[in-house]
Structures are given as C-alpha cells and as structure tokens.
Design a protein around this motif. Structure first.
Motif, PDB file in Angstrom:
ATOM      1  N   THR A  16       0.828  -1.198   0.000  1.00 20.46           N
ATOM      2  CA  THR A  16       0.000   0.000   0.000  1.00 20.46           C
ATOM      3  C   THR A  16       0.864   1.250   0.000  1.00 20.46           C
ATOM      4  OG1 THR A  16      -0.104   0.064   2.424  1.00 20.46           O
ATOM      5  CG2 THR A  16      -1.866  -1.134   1.278  1.00 20.46           C
ATOM      6  N   ARG A  60      -5.067   0.053  -3.527  1.00 24.91           N
ATOM      7  CA  ARG A  60      -5.163  -1.034  -2.539  1.00 24.91           C
ATOM      8  C   ARG A  60      -5.336  -0.473  -1.139  1.00 24.91           C
ATOM      9  NH1 ARG A  60      -1.128  -4.496  -5.316  1.00 24.91           N
ATOM     10  NH2 ARG A  60      -2.418  -5.980  -6.418  1.00 24.91           N
ATOM     11  N   ASP A  61      -4.628   0.605  -0.833  1.00 25.24           N
ATOM     12  CA  ASP A  61      -4.716   1.217   0.488  1.00 25.24           C
ATOM     13  C   ASP A  61      -6.124   1.751   0.738  1.00 25.24           C
ATOM     14  OD1 ASP A  61      -3.330   2.060   2.923  1.00 25.24           O
ATOM     15  OD2 ASP A  61      -3.666   4.102   2.209  1.00 25.24           O
ATOM     16  N   GLY A  62      -6.781   2.194  -0.313  1.00 37.33           N
ATOM     17  CA  GLY A  62      -8.150   2.689  -0.189  1.00 37.33           C
ATOM     18  C   GLY A  62      -9.194   1.591  -0.269  1.00 37.33           C
ATOM     19  N   GLY A  63      -8.750   0.342  -0.450  1.00 38.83           N
ATOM     20  CA  GLY A  63      -9.671  -0.786  -0.500  1.00 38.83           C
ATOM     21  C   GLY A  63     -10.289  -1.018  -1.869  1.00 38.83           C
ATOM     22  N   HIS A  64      -9.633  -0.524  -2.920  1.00 36.50           N
ATOM     23  CA  HIS A  64     -10.160  -0.667  -4.276  1.00 36.50           C
ATOM     24  C   HIS A  64      -9.236  -1.550  -5.112  1.00 36.50           C
ATOM     25  CE1 HIS A  64     -12.919   2.498  -3.258  1.00 36.50           C
ATOM     26  NE2 HIS A  64     -11.893   3.257  -2.893  1.00 36.50           N
ATOM     27  N   SER A  65      -9.794  -2.109  -6.163  1.00 34.18           N
ATOM     28  CA  SER A  65      -9.019  -2.939  -7.074  1.00 34.18           C
ATOM     29  C   SER A  65      -8.111  -2.059  -7.934  1.00 34.18           C
ATOM     30  CB  SER A  65      -9.951  -3.732  -7.979  1.00 34.18           C
ATOM     31  OG  SER A  65      -9.222  -4.362  -9.011  1.00 34.18           O
ATOM     32  N   THR A  91      -7.695   5.997   3.551  1.00 32.68           N
ATOM     33  CA  THR A  91      -7.309   4.625   3.839  1.00 32.68           C
ATOM     34  C   THR A  91      -8.472   3.906   4.504  1.00 32.68           C
ATOM     35  OG1 THR A  91      -5.059   5.346   4.138  1.00 32.68           O
ATOM     36  CG2 THR A  91      -5.615   3.240   5.120  1.00 32.68           C
ATOM     37  N   LEU A  92      -8.586   2.608   4.302  1.00 32.05           N
ATOM     38  CA  LEU A  92      -9.650   1.837   4.919  1.00 32.05           C
ATOM     39  C   LEU A  92      -9.672   2.023   6.433  1.00 32.05           C
ATOM     40  CD1 LEU A  92      -9.636  -1.576   3.016  1.00 32.05           C
ATOM     41  CD2 LEU A  92     -11.419   0.159   3.030  1.00 32.05           C
ATOM     42  N   GLU A  93      -8.499   2.111   7.052  1.00 33.00           N
ATOM     43  CA  GLU A  93      -8.398   2.246   8.500  1.00 33.00           C
ATOM     44  C   GLU A  93      -8.905   3.598   8.984  1.00 33.00           C
ATOM     45  OE1 GLU A  93      -4.267   1.623   8.920  1.00 33.00           O
ATOM     46  OE2 GLU A  93      -4.393  -0.503   8.458  1.00 33.00           O
ATOM     47  N   ARG A 150     -11.493   5.288   7.649  1.00 34.99           N
ATOM     48  CA  ARG A 150     -12.928   5.467   7.399  1.00 34.99           C
ATOM     49  C   ARG A 150     -13.723   5.135   8.649  1.00 34.99           C
ATOM     50  NH1 ARG A 150     -13.381   2.639   1.517  1.00 34.99           N
ATOM     51  NH2 ARG A 150     -11.823   3.947   0.544  1.00 34.99           N
TER      52      ARG A 150
END
Length: 173
Positions: A91, A139-144, A168-170, A172
């Motif tokens: 990431t 990837r860090d944002g949770g997307h492909s 970042t997913l963390e 949110r």
C-alpha cells in the motif's frame, strides 16, 4: 499489524544475515521476509517469530500508529516511489501518491518547456513508478488496482482520481 521494515532490515544486516538466512532462522517464507522489509502487514505469529529470532520485544518491530498516520514529506514520497518503482503489491498513503503525482507533473512540465521529445522520454520513464504507486494507493483505499484501466477511457481519469483521493480503509468511520 504493520511491522517496521527498515528496523527488520537493520537487525538482519547487523547480524550479517541474508534474507534467505533470516527466512531459515525464523521459519518464515522468503517472500514473507521480502514483503515485511518493504513495510508490509504481518500476522501476529510472523511478528513473534521475527522478535524471537532477533531477541527483541515484539513492540520494537511494530510501526507506531502515529508514525504510520504521519503524512510523508515531499522528499520521502519521491524516495519511496523510486525505491519501489516496480512494486505493485502493498500500500501507499495518500500523501505519498499525491506528492509523487505533483513531482511527475512538475518534471514533465519542465521537460516540455525544454523539448517535446525530452518530455515524451521523461513521461515514459515516470509512467511505471506512477502506475506502481497508483496501484498501491488504490489497494490502500480498498479498491481494485484494475480501476486504473479507466485512465485510458475519456473522462475515466476523474473516477480514478476520486478513488486515489479516498481515505485509507483504516481511516474510514
């Protein structure tokens, strides 16, 4: 948990070990060692195995949450992107992506002022690192990472830029 890849590498080099030797000593896969030295995420068991091999507390190998959340500086982002110019796994934080994006814009702009051919060469040279950091950012944002294919579609760039800007997913709620 995120381990400090630089700390792991320093401890390994201080002992005079190669990555293969650390892999054998810890019982971890060589690819896992390589990924962790790049700052990858580790399972608790992997962290414990490395801490035992290096004879240190596990907490010394874990990246501090404040340090991980701290935005990268312009210089750190550029160094990170060039060191990992062909790494499409892992990431990258928002600050790393956007500082490198700014660097690319400025560099290509200056090269374009000098010579059109030079600008084309610079663009080609910076394309791979920019795609790599873009992949890690998605990837860090949770997307492909496949969303980057929209970059070649008219107005698809807008969608991809929005995805790059997502937290970042963390982070949110």
């Amino acid at each position: 948990m995120r381990l400090d890849g630089d700390k792991i590498k320093q401890l390994r080099i201080a002992r005079g070990w190669s990555q293969e030797q650390l892999s054998e000593a810890s019982g971890l896969n060589l690819r896992t060692i390589q990924r962790l030295e790049k700052g990858g995420v580790a399972a608790l068991e992997s962290g414990r195995a490395l801490a035992a091999v290096f004879e240190v507390e596990l907490s010394t190998l874990i990246v501090d949450a404040e340090q991980a959340a701290k935005p990268a500086t312009f210089r750190e982002a550029i160094e990170h992107c060039f060191i990992n110019y062909a790494e499409f796994y892992g990431t990258s934080r928002r600050s790393q992506y956007w500082w490198f994006f700014l660097f690319v814009l400025i560099t290509v702009g200056v090269a374009d002022l000098m010579n059109v051919v030079l600008a084309s060469v610079v663009t080609l040279l910076l394309a791979l690192p920019l795609l790599a950091v873009g992949t890690r950012r998605l990837r860090d944002g949770g997307h492909s990472p496949w969303w980057q294919l929209l970059l070649i579609v008219p107005f698809g760039q807008v969608v991809v830029l929005i995805l790059y800007a997502m937290p970042t997913l963390e982070e949110r709620p």
